[in-house]
Design a protein around this motif. Structure first.
Motif, short mmCIF file in Angstrom:
data_model
loop_
_atom_site.label_atom_id
_atom_site.label_comp_id
_atom_site.label_asym_id
_atom_site.label_seq_id
_atom_site.Cartn_x
_atom_site.Cartn_y
_atom_site.Cartn_z
N ARG A 277 10.87 -5.00 -6.54
CA ARG A 277 9.46 -5.35 -6.80
C ARG A 277 8.52 -4.17 -6.55
N LEU A 278 8.69 -3.53 -5.42
CA LEU A 278 7.75 -2.47 -5.03
C LEU A 278 7.92 -1.20 -5.85
N SER A 279 9.09 -0.98 -6.42
CA SER A 279 9.31 0.25 -7.18
C SER A 279 8.89 0.12 -8.63
N ASP A 280 8.44 -1.07 -9.03
CA ASP A 280 8.08 -1.28 -10.43
C ASP A 280 6.85 -0.44 -10.79
N ASP A 281 6.95 0.31 -11.88
CA ASP A 281 5.86 1.18 -12.34
C ASP A 281 5.81 1.12 -13.85
N PRO A 282 4.83 0.42 -14.42
CA PRO A 282 4.77 0.30 -15.88
C PRO A 282 4.51 1.63 -16.57
N ARG A 283 3.86 2.58 -15.88
CA ARG A 283 3.55 3.87 -16.51
C ARG A 283 4.76 4.79 -16.51
N LEU A 284 5.54 4.76 -15.43
CA LEU A 284 6.74 5.60 -15.33
C LEU A 284 7.86 4.71 -14.80
N SER B 52 0.84 -1.21 0.00
CA SER B 52 0.00 0.00 0.00
C SER B 52 0.86 1.25 0.00
N VAL B 53 1.94 1.21 0.78
CA VAL B 53 2.87 2.35 0.79
C VAL B 53 3.44 2.56 -0.60
N ALA B 54 3.85 1.46 -1.24
CA ALA B 54 4.44 1.57 -2.57
C ALA B 54 3.44 2.15 -3.57
N GLY B 55 2.18 1.69 -3.49
CA GLY B 55 1.17 2.21 -4.41
C GLY B 55 1.00 3.71 -4.26
N ALA B 56 0.94 4.18 -3.02
CA ALA B 56 0.78 5.62 -2.79
C ALA B 56 2.01 6.39 -3.26
N MET B 57 3.19 5.86 -3.02
CA MET B 57 4.40 6.58 -3.39
C MET B 57 4.65 6.57 -4.90
N ILE B 58 4.18 5.52 -5.57
CA ILE B 58 4.28 5.51 -7.04
C ILE B 58 3.47 6.66 -7.62
N TRP B 59 2.26 6.87 -7.06
CA TRP B 59 1.44 8.00 -7.52
C TRP B 59 2.12 9.33 -7.18
N ALA B 60 2.70 9.40 -5.98
CA ALA B 60 3.38 10.64 -5.59
C ALA B 60 4.57 10.91 -6.50
N ARG B 61 5.30 9.85 -6.85
CA ARG B 61 6.45 10.03 -7.76
C ARG B 61 5.99 10.48 -9.14
N ARG B 62 4.91 9.88 -9.63
CA ARG B 62 4.39 10.31 -10.93
C ARG B 62 4.03 11.79 -10.91
N ARG B 63 3.34 12.21 -9.84
CA ARG B 63 2.95 13.61 -9.75
C ARG B 63 4.18 14.52 -9.73
N GLY B 64 5.17 14.13 -8.94
CA GLY B 64 6.36 14.96 -8.84
C GLY B 64 7.12 15.06 -10.15
N VAL B 65 7.28 13.92 -10.83
CA VAL B 65 8.01 13.92 -12.10
C VAL B 65 7.22 14.69 -13.16
N LEU B 66 5.89 14.50 -13.18
CA LEU B 66 5.06 15.22 -14.14
C LEU B 66 5.15 16.73 -13.91
N ARG B 67 5.12 17.14 -12.67
CA ARG B 67 5.24 18.57 -12.36
C ARG B 67 6.56 19.14 -12.90
N LEU B 68 7.64 18.38 -12.70
CA LEU B 68 8.95 18.83 -13.19
C LEU B 68 9.00 18.84 -14.71
N ALA B 69 8.38 17.85 -15.33
CA ALA B 69 8.38 17.80 -16.80
C ALA B 69 7.62 18.99 -17.38
N ILE B 70 6.45 19.27 -16.83
CA ILE B 70 5.66 20.40 -17.33
C ILE B 70 6.40 21.70 -17.08
N GLY B 71 6.90 21.87 -15.85
CA GLY B 71 7.62 23.10 -15.54
C GLY B 71 8.84 23.30 -16.40
N GLY B 72 9.55 22.19 -16.69
CA GLY B 72 10.74 22.30 -17.53
C GLY B 72 10.39 22.67 -18.96
#
Length: 996
Positions: free
Chosen positions: A763-770, A653-673
């Protein structure tokens, strides 16, 4: 007179009196002069704007005309109407003092306002004119005629004011009052023109034969508020004169008509007839024929003149001629937005209005200042002119009906439209009451607290002066904010600049074949597919479809300006489907200062962003604010990490939440860049911080779950290596890491615990979207070495078997996650290896040999060395190996070189005199260019690649993300080859020529 309870000081104060010591005596005198009994009279003043002034004025009227005032004694309702009028208007009181007989106008309650025909007939009758012919039949001098219709005008004004002041909700009733005031002004102009015709017929200077005067047509065109039927109590009435027949006679009629409303006479002037909006303004002739008007607007009119014509309507005189004038010029009004720079010129005009306000009055302006009436009016007019050339529904002359049509058409949000309308009416009410007070033209909020208190009572908007000022301040802030959002949004300029066929394309006005041809012409590679997306977005009668029909013509142009318009439109359709039920989405795109243009730029320029937005569609809201696009501070990321660990118990559950948090953070940086909000340094640090916190959270969750099985005193740490260790990550970079653990005694259980953590992290850091790649190839012995080692094993290895390349790899090693004590000890261990007291010729030759081997063996087969961003000549590895060699040789004696950052170490080398400024700048330029290009390729394709593409379309897409204009593939290629060639020359001279 006995002072009973109703006349106590408390009762007087409750009624609104402030001059308490004098009120009782005045009430007594009023009673003696034939007014109401003092105890009964007190009730009159509770709804009066200024009770003290009302009582004093009633006394003056009673002294002046005791019989007329005494008639109110038996009719408290009539007395209340009189008290309200004289308490709110010194100007109307002065009129009654001049003409007490006009008190009869208040005999009956005005339940409905008179229509335009009734008012016209009444004022024409006052000068003895036939309403059907508008020709005077009475023998009156000009001054007698002027005074006659002015007096009748003010009698009618008295009734309108009585109706206005009697309303329970004067804000809601403002529209009807303004329309009636406009009709009354039109009637006054008609009466003045009738007097002018009578004064023009005859013999002598300025006189003409009856048949010539009758043959001359003169239409008076109402402009501004008069034209829109939204006039104030006291405003200049803006007009334009149009003639048919003798221009000389028409000019004479116009001059006398203008004198009729403001020239000196027995009855004071009403207001000025202002003809300065005519062609050429004050410098132009007063009267023109219809043909002359048409020719002028065809050839010479400026943008502001078309904006002025927006409210034009026949006001008086030859109404048929006036209607022909409006019909002839209306098409030009609605085409004016197509002029070059139209929107900018209107915006600049509004700014000039503010600039010309007297500085001391800016903060007190109800009309012209920021947050005033002009902000609303200019906003509505600009939106009308921009959209009205294809949408006839917004072609309204009055502000509020126009605003309602803009809301209905989806050009303004319903909430924003309702706010604008309510605030407009409230500001107009304030303006009305200020003008009614003395029947003088003013738009200033009174500065005096007593006057503000009277205004608060007159409007019913507040109980005290302070409350009124506070409410007005809130309105100003709200109006200015909405004005800036709507008036300056880039969609306006873009819509105004579109060819008509592009505007209509979103509404399917073109045939499918024509629309496809147009889409292909502007850059869509699959016009049939694009047309299908447009149809899906705009079909139906929903408000969302209406707004999409307004947005798409412009957005299609912006998509077409991007490198991949087809993908951009497809992704926009998907986003619209996902966010279709969220009203904020389309409202933001329509009303934001730049969100729509930003979104098109992102979607047509970056598949990486497009795919991430698919999983995080709500992130589109960030486009409305630069602050939302800036990297989140490290502390904020850590707070989010701790919150996730607190909310979720199991590691999955922690990994699921943090994967979403990582996506948000990376997306924010991509858009800002991409949008230039975030610098490349901020992106690199931000990506590194996100990765740090992501791993810290996963590690904490894993260890929490296995705590019961861990050996006593077990410690674990993740060591960041490579670009991750240097905090120089780019989009698509792997996370190079090593794992280290420690226990008081090394046991098989400790090794199993370390390996279990390593496996769980993967295993827990695997993210097919990012994708998140944990790369362990830089560990001792590379791929052949253990995945996780004990601290003691690392110490033994580096002391006995470490190779030079491994010491070199440690130059960018730092603790990223885990136990702080273990991290500190490991970094001290690394320092002994990576910062040797000395490095001999053999080690230097080994570094050079390995670099040459990397270039020859690790470069992909068939890859062009000049185009490889990581291993190619003058690219990332050249700069990094050169800097690392300098660190190996000098960091022991120069602490400033002990940094994991490549650019940081390069600057330290410059500061120490080891590299000259020019060479360092060449190296830095190549490293930054290659890093940006590498990230841009990931952003463009959503895939990681280290080779500059040969395909021109792909290369152009990368170039656009790096800030180049369209069709810059060759320019990017040339500049990359040039910058890396210069860097390679520095590298070869420094790296291979460095003395040991």
């Amino acid at each position: 007179m006995r002072v009973d309870e109703p006349l106590s000081l408390t009762a007087l104060a409750r009624a609104g009196f402030t001059e308490l010591s004098a009120v009782r005596a005045r009430l007594a005198e009023f009673e003696e002069l034939g007014g109401l009994a003092a105890s009964s009279a007190l009730a009159l003043f509770r709804r009066v704007a200024d009770p003290d002034a009302a009582l004093e004025r009633l006394l003056s009227l009673a002294r002046r005309a005791p019989e007329q005032v005494g008639a109110h004694r038996e009719d408290p309702a009539r007395a209340a109407r009189l008290a309200r009028v004289v308490g709110a208007s010194e100007g109307l009181w002065e009129f009654l003092m001049r003409h007490p007989a006009e008190l009869s106008a208040l005999d009956a309650r005005v339940r409905s306002l008179p229509g335009a025909d009734e008012l016209r007939a009444d004022l024409l009758e006052s000068v003895g004119a036939d309403p059907k012919a508008s020709a005077p039949i009475a023998e009156l001098t000009d001054e007698e005629g002027w005074s006659a219709f002015r007096r009748r005008y003010r009698r009618r004004l008295l009734q309108i004011a009585s109706f206005d002041l009697d309303q329970a909700d004067p804000v809601a009733g403002l529209d009807a009052v303004a329309a009636s005031l406009s009709d009354l002004a039109g009637a006054a102009v008609e009466a003045s023109l009738a007097v002018a015709r009578a004064g023009t017929i005859g013999r002598g200077p300025g006189k003409y034969p009856l048949e010539q005067v009758e043959a001359t047509g003169l239409a008076v065109i109402g402009m501004g508020k008069a034209g829109a039927r939204e006039l104030n109590y006291v405003s200049d009435v803006d007009v334009i004169f149009v003639s048919e027949g003798s221009v000389d006679i028409a000019t004479r009629l116009a001059v006398l008509t203008m004198r009729g409303t403001d020239a000196p006479a027995i009855e004071p002037s009403l207001w000025q007839l202002d003809a300065n909006l005519r062609p050429e303004g004050k410098d132009g002739v007063l009267v023109r024929s219809l043909e002359s008007h048409i020719a002028y607007y065809d050839r010479w009119a400026k943008t502001w003149e078309f904006q002025a014509l927006l409210k034009a309507r026949p006001l008086a005189g030859d109404l048929e001629l006036g209607r022909r004038y409006s019909a002839a010029l209306s098409p030009q009004v609605w085409k004016s937005a197509e002029r070059d720079g139209f929107v900018d010129s209107v915006q600049r005009m509004r700014e000039r209005v503010i600039e010309h306000i007297i500085p001391e009055e800016v903060d007190w302006e109800l009309k012209l200042g920021p947050g005033g009436l002009r902000d609303i009016e200019f906003t509505v007019q600009l939106l009308q002119l921009v959209h009205g050339h294809v949408d006839a529904s917004v072609r309204q002359s009055a502000t509020l009906p126009a605003l309602a049509s803009l809301v209905a058409g989806g050009y303004v949000g319903r909430d924003a439209g309702a706010e604008f309308a309510d605030d407009y009416r409230t500001l107009r009410l304030l303006e009305h009451r200020v003008q009614l007070s003395r029947l003088r033209r003013t738009h200033l909020m009174p500065k005096d607290e007593d006057a503000q208190r009277v205004l608060a009572r007159a409007t019913g908007l507040a109980g005290t002066a302070a409350e009124l000022v506070e409410r007005w301040a809130d309105i100003k802030r709200r109006v200015r904010g909405l004005h800036e959002r709507l008036f300056y949004r880039p969609l306006l300029s873009a819509v105004a600049a579109l060819p008509t066929e592009d505007v209509l394309m979103g509404e399917r006005a073109l045939s499918p074949e024509q629309a496809q041809a147009r889409l292909a012409a502007i850059g869509f590679r699959d016009p049939r597919g694009a047309l299908a997306h447009i149809g899906a977005l705009t079909e139906g009668v929903s408000r969302a479809a209406t707004i999409q029909r307004n947005l798409l013509p412009v957005m299609l142009q912006w998509f077409a300006d991007g490198a991949d318009p087809d993908y951009g439109l497809l992704t926009f359709r998907r986003l619209s489907d996902q966010l279709g039920d969220h009203h904020w989405f389309l409202r933001m795109l329509r009303d934001s200062s730049g969100a729509a243009q930003r979104l098109t730029r992102l979607l047509s320029g970056s598949r990486f962003v497009g795919e991430l937005l698919g999983s995080l569609p709500e992130s589109v809201a960030w486009l409305d604010s630069d602050d939302d696009l800036r990297p989140r501070p490290r502390a904020t990321l850590e707070d989010e990490r701790d919150a996730v660990l607190g909310r979720h118990e199991d590691a999955d559950s922690v990994a699921g939440a943090m994967i979403w948090a990582r996506r948000r953070g990376v997306l924010r940086l991509a858009i800002g860049g991409i949008l230039g909000v975030t610098t490349i340094d901020e992106v690199s640090r931000g990506l590194s911080d996100i990765t740090d916190v992501f791993l810290q959270c996963l590690l904490a969750a894993i260890r929490r779950e296995q705590s019961a099985t861990e050996p006593d005193g077990f410690e674990f740490a993740i060591i960041a290596m490579g670009r991750f260790g240097g905090r120089e990550l780019g989009f698509g970079s792997d996370a190079d890491v090593m794992y280290v653990f420690r226990t008081p005694e090394t046991t098989p259980a400790a090794s199993r615990a370390g390996l279990h953590i390593a496996a769980e992290l993967k295993r827990l850091s695997d993210d097919p979207r990012l994708p998140f790649d944990l790369d362990l190839d830089l560990r001792p012995e590379g791929r052949n070495g253990p995945v996780a080692r004990s601290f003691e094993a690392y110490a033994a290895y580096y002391a006995r078997w470490s190779l030079t390349w491994e010491a070199q790899a440690l130059l960018r090693g730092r603790g990223a996650a885990g136990d702080a004590a273990l991290i500190a000890d490991f970094e001290r261990l690394a320092d002994r290896t990576r910062y040797p007291a000395s490095i001999g010729p053999t080690e230097v030759r080994e570094v050079r040999r390995i670099k040459a081997r990397v270039e020859s063996e690790r470069l992909p087969q068939g890859a062009d060395p000049a185009r490889h961003l990581k291993l190619g000549r003058g690219s990332l590895s050249d700069v990094e190996w050169y800097v690392q060699l300098i660190q190996l040789q000098n960091a022991a004696r120069l602490p400033a070189l002990r940094t994991t950052s490549t650019l940081g170490a390069l600057q330290a080398a410059v500061d120490a005199g080891l590299v000259d400024d020019a060479d360092a700048e060449r190296l830095r330029a190549a490293w930054v260019f290659a890093s940006r290009a590498r990230s841009a390729m990931t952003l463009w394709t959503a895939k990681t690649s280290d080779v500059l593409p040969l395909d021109r379309v792909q290369l152009d897409g990368v170039a656009r993300l790096m800030g180049y204009p369209r069709r810059s593939a060759s320019r990017l290629e040339e500049e990359y080859l040039a910058v890396t060639r210069r860097a390679r020359a520095v590298f070869e001279r420094g790296f291979y020529g460095t003395a040991s």
